[in-house]
Design a protein around this motif. Structure first.
Motif, PDB file in Angstrom:
ATOM      1  N   PHE A 100       4.268  31.166 -48.819  1.00 57.64           N
ATOM      2  CA  PHE A 100       3.348  30.043 -48.734  1.00 57.64           C
ATOM      3  C   PHE A 100       3.134  29.682 -47.274  1.00 57.64           C
ATOM      4  O   PHE A 100       3.962  29.992 -46.413  1.00 57.64           O
ATOM      5  N   GLY A 101       1.996  29.068 -46.983  1.00 56.57           N
ATOM      6  CA  GLY A 101       1.685  28.710 -45.613  1.00 56.57           C
ATOM      7  C   GLY A 101       0.463  27.815 -45.541  1.00 56.57           C
ATOM      8  O   GLY A 101      -0.098  27.410 -46.553  1.00 56.57           O
ATOM      9  N   TRP A 102       0.014  27.550 -44.326  1.00 54.35           N
ATOM     10  CA  TRP A 102      -1.133  26.676 -44.110  1.00 54.35           C
ATOM     11  C   TRP A 102      -1.715  26.970 -42.734  1.00 54.35           C
ATOM     12  O   TRP A 102      -1.073  27.585 -41.883  1.00 54.35           O
ATOM     13  N   GLY A 103      -2.933  26.525 -42.523  1.00 51.92           N
ATOM     14  CA  GLY A 103      -3.584  26.713 -41.241  1.00 51.92           C
ATOM     15  C   GLY A 103      -3.538  25.447 -40.408  1.00 51.92           C
ATOM     16  O   GLY A 103      -2.979  24.417 -40.833  1.00 51.92           O
ATOM     17  N   ALA A 104      -4.120  25.506 -39.221  1.00 48.06           N
ATOM     18  CA  ALA A 104      -4.210  24.326 -38.373  1.00 48.06           C
ATOM     19  C   ALA A 104      -5.083  23.288 -39.068  1.00 48.06           C
ATOM     20  O   ALA A 104      -6.102  23.634 -39.678  1.00 48.06           O
ATOM     21  N   PRO A 105      -4.700  22.002 -39.029  1.00 44.68           N
ATOM     22  CA  PRO A 105      -5.510  20.966 -39.683  1.00 44.68           C
ATOM     23  C   PRO A 105      -6.963  21.011 -39.201  1.00 44.68           C
ATOM     24  O   PRO A 105      -7.228  21.154 -38.003  1.00 44.68           O
ATOM     25  N   VAL A 106      -7.892  20.908 -40.119  1.00 42.09           N
ATOM     26  CA  VAL A 106      -9.310  20.908 -39.771  1.00 42.09           C
ATOM     27  C   VAL A 106      -9.666  19.540 -39.191  1.00 42.09           C
ATOM     28  O   VAL A 106      -9.515  18.520 -39.869  1.00 42.09           O
ATOM     29  N   PRO A 107     -10.126  19.480 -37.935  1.00 39.59           N
ATOM     30  CA  PRO A 107     -10.407  18.190 -37.308  1.00 39.59           C
ATOM     31  C   PRO A 107     -11.631  17.515 -37.913  1.00 39.59           C
ATOM     32  O   PRO A 107     -12.647  18.160 -38.174  1.00 39.59           O
ATOM     33  N   MET A 108     -11.520  16.239 -38.151  1.00 43.23           N
ATOM     34  CA  MET A 108     -12.622  15.456 -38.703  1.00 43.23           C
ATOM     35  C   MET A 108     -12.695  14.114 -37.989  1.00 43.23           C
ATOM     36  O   MET A 108     -11.667  13.557 -37.596  1.00 43.23           O
ATOM     37  N   THR A 109     -13.908  13.603 -37.828  1.00 42.40           N
ATOM     38  CA  THR A 109     -14.136  12.304 -37.196  1.00 42.40           C
ATOM     39  C   THR A 109     -14.702  11.362 -38.241  1.00 42.40           C
ATOM     40  O   THR A 109     -15.853  11.518 -38.687  1.00 42.40           O
ATOM     41  N   TYR A 110     -13.903  10.386 -38.634  1.00 39.68           N
ATOM     42  CA  TYR A 110     -14.243   9.541 -39.775  1.00 39.68           C
ATOM     43  C   TYR A 110     -15.595   8.845 -39.621  1.00 39.68           C
ATOM     44  O   TYR A 110     -16.385   8.766 -40.567  1.00 39.68           O
ATOM     45  N   ARG A 111     -15.893   8.358 -38.421  1.00 39.29           N
ATOM     46  CA  ARG A 111     -17.122   7.570 -38.237  1.00 39.29           C
ATOM     47  C   ARG A 111     -18.390   8.406 -38.391  1.00 39.29           C
ATOM     48  O   ARG A 111     -19.490   7.854 -38.518  1.00 39.29           O
ATOM     49  N   ASN A 112     -18.253   9.739 -38.365  1.00 41.43           N
ATOM     50  CA  ASN A 112     -19.431  10.589 -38.509  1.00 41.43           C
ATOM     51  C   ASN A 112     -19.885  10.754 -39.953  1.00 41.43           C
ATOM     52  O   ASN A 112     -21.045  11.115 -40.202  1.00 41.43           O
ATOM     53  N   PHE A 113     -19.006  10.521 -40.902  1.00 41.74           N
ATOM     54  CA  PHE A 113     -19.347  10.751 -42.306  1.00 41.74           C
ATOM     55  C   PHE A 113     -20.356   9.705 -42.793  1.00 41.74           C
ATOM     56  O   PHE A 113     -20.290   8.533 -42.428  1.00 41.74           O
ATOM     57  N   ARG A 114     -21.259  10.175 -43.639  1.00 43.79           N
ATOM     58  CA  ARG A 114     -22.319   9.291 -44.117  1.00 43.79           C
ATOM     59  C   ARG A 114     -21.866   8.371 -45.236  1.00 43.79           C
ATOM     60  O   ARG A 114     -22.520   7.372 -45.524  1.00 43.79           O
ATOM     61  N   THR A 115     -20.765   8.734 -45.916  1.00 42.04           N
ATOM     62  CA  THR A 115     -20.265   7.912 -47.011  1.00 42.04           C
ATOM     63  C   THR A 115     -18.831   7.497 -46.752  1.00 42.04           C
ATOM     64  O   THR A 115     -18.121   8.118 -45.945  1.00 42.04           O
TER      65      THR A 115
END
Length: 260
Positions: A100-115
Motif C-alpha cells: 500500500f502507498g500514496w502520492g504527494a498530497p494534491v495542492p488545493m486553494t480553498y478560496r478558488n472553488f466555486r462551491t
C-alpha cells in the motif's frame, strides 16, 4: 471454479501463516509478482492524484493543474514515503502480499472553488476514480472470460496468485493472455485497497483532509499537530483495519467475477 478458488485460498492462508516469511517473499516468482504489483501501485496512485487535480480544476481551482499534477506521469506525484518506503516495508518487513502507498498530497486553494464543498468533492474524486477503474477492470475480465478460450479456467489461478503469491497450477501451461488477466485483477485489488486506505480519517489521507475541513479550527490544528503519532499507529493497525473493509468488498467483486 468457485470451490477450487476457495480451497486454494484456504491453503494459501495456511502456507503464508505457517511458512518461512523469507521463503514466501524471496522466491523468483514472488519477486516478479512484487515488481508487477509495485508497478500497478504507482499507476493507481497516479490515477488517484490526477483525478483529484482534474476535479479541482473543473470545480474552479487550477492550483494542481498549474503545478503539473494534472497528469498520469508518476514523477509528478512522487512521495518518498508513499511510493517507496511504505510499499517496501509492507512487502519485505511485514510480508504483506498487497503493498500500500500514496502520492504527494494534491495542492488545493480553498478560496478558488466555486462551491462551499468544492474541495471536499475534489478530494473524493480520487477514491471515486479508484472504484471506477476497479469496476472497469472487472468488466473487461468478464468480457474476456466469455469471449476468449481458456480465460475462465485461468481466473482460478489468478486469485490466489495475487492475494497470497501462491501458484495453484503450473503457470507455464496457462494461456498467453494470463499476464493481462493478472494485471486486470491487480488493478481491482490495488484500487479497492488504496480506496479504503485513502478514506481513513488520518492526516495524510483523503479521509483526514475531509475530516479536518469539518472540524473546528482548534481541533483541526491539533489534528495536524499530532499527525506523526497517527503515522506510527497506522503502521501498527493498517493491515487489520484495512482487511476489515477490504475483504468483504473484494468478496463482492470475486463473486461477480466467478458468478457472471
Amino acid at each position: 471454479m468457485g470451490l477450487f478458488v476457495l480451497l486454494a485460498n484456504h491453503a494459501a492462508r495456511r502456507r503464508v501463516a505457517s511458512g518461512n516469511l523469507s521463503q514466501a517473499v524471496f522466491t523468483p516468482l514472488n519477486l516478479a509478482l512484487i515488481a508487477f504489483e509495485l508497478f500497478v501501485l504507482v499507476l493507481v496512485i497516479s490515477v488517484h492524484d490526477c483525478a483529484q487535480a482534474w476535479a479541482a480544476n473543473r470545480l474552479g481551482d487550477p492550483t494542481a493543474r498549474m503545478l503539473g499534477r494534472l497528469t498520469l506521469n508518476p514523477a509528478k506525484h512522487y512521495n518518498a514515503w508513499g511510493m517507496a518506503i511504505s510499499p517496501l516495508l509492507a512487502v519485505f518487513l511485514f510480508a504483506n502480499p498487497l503493498p500500500f502507498g500514496w502520492g504527494a498530497p494534491v495542492p488545493m486553494t480553498y478560496r478558488n472553488f466555486r462551491t462551499k464543498y468544492g474541495e471536499t468533492l475534489a478530494v473524493l474524486a480520487g477514491p471515486a476514480a479508484q472504484v471506477l477503474v476497479a469496476m472497469l477492470s472487472l468488466v473487461v475480465l468478464l468480457v474476456l472470460k466469455h469471449t476468449v478460450s481458456g480465460v475462465a479456467e485461468s481466473i482460478g489461478a489468478v486469485v490466489p496468485l495475487v492475494l497470497y503469491h501462491v501458484p495453484v497450477v503450473d503457470l507455464s501451461a496457462l494461456p498467453s493472455i494470463f499476464p493481462l488477466l493478472l494485471l486486470l485483477y491487480m488493478l481491482i485489488t490495488m484500487n479497492l485497497l488504496l480506496c479504503i486506505l485513502n478514506l481513513f480519517p488520518l492526516p495524510f489521507f483523503d479521509g483526514g483532509r475531509i475530516l479536518a475541513y469539518f472540524l473546528p479550527y482548534n481541533a483541526a490544528q491539533a489534528f495536524e499537530r499530532y499527525s506523526m503519532y497517527f503515522v506510527f499507529a497506522f503502521f501498527l493497525l493498517a493491515r487489520p483495519l484495512t482487511m476489515l473493509f477490504f475483504s468483504p468488498l473484494l468478496a463482492i467483486f470475486n463473486a461477480l467475477l466467478q458468478g457472471i
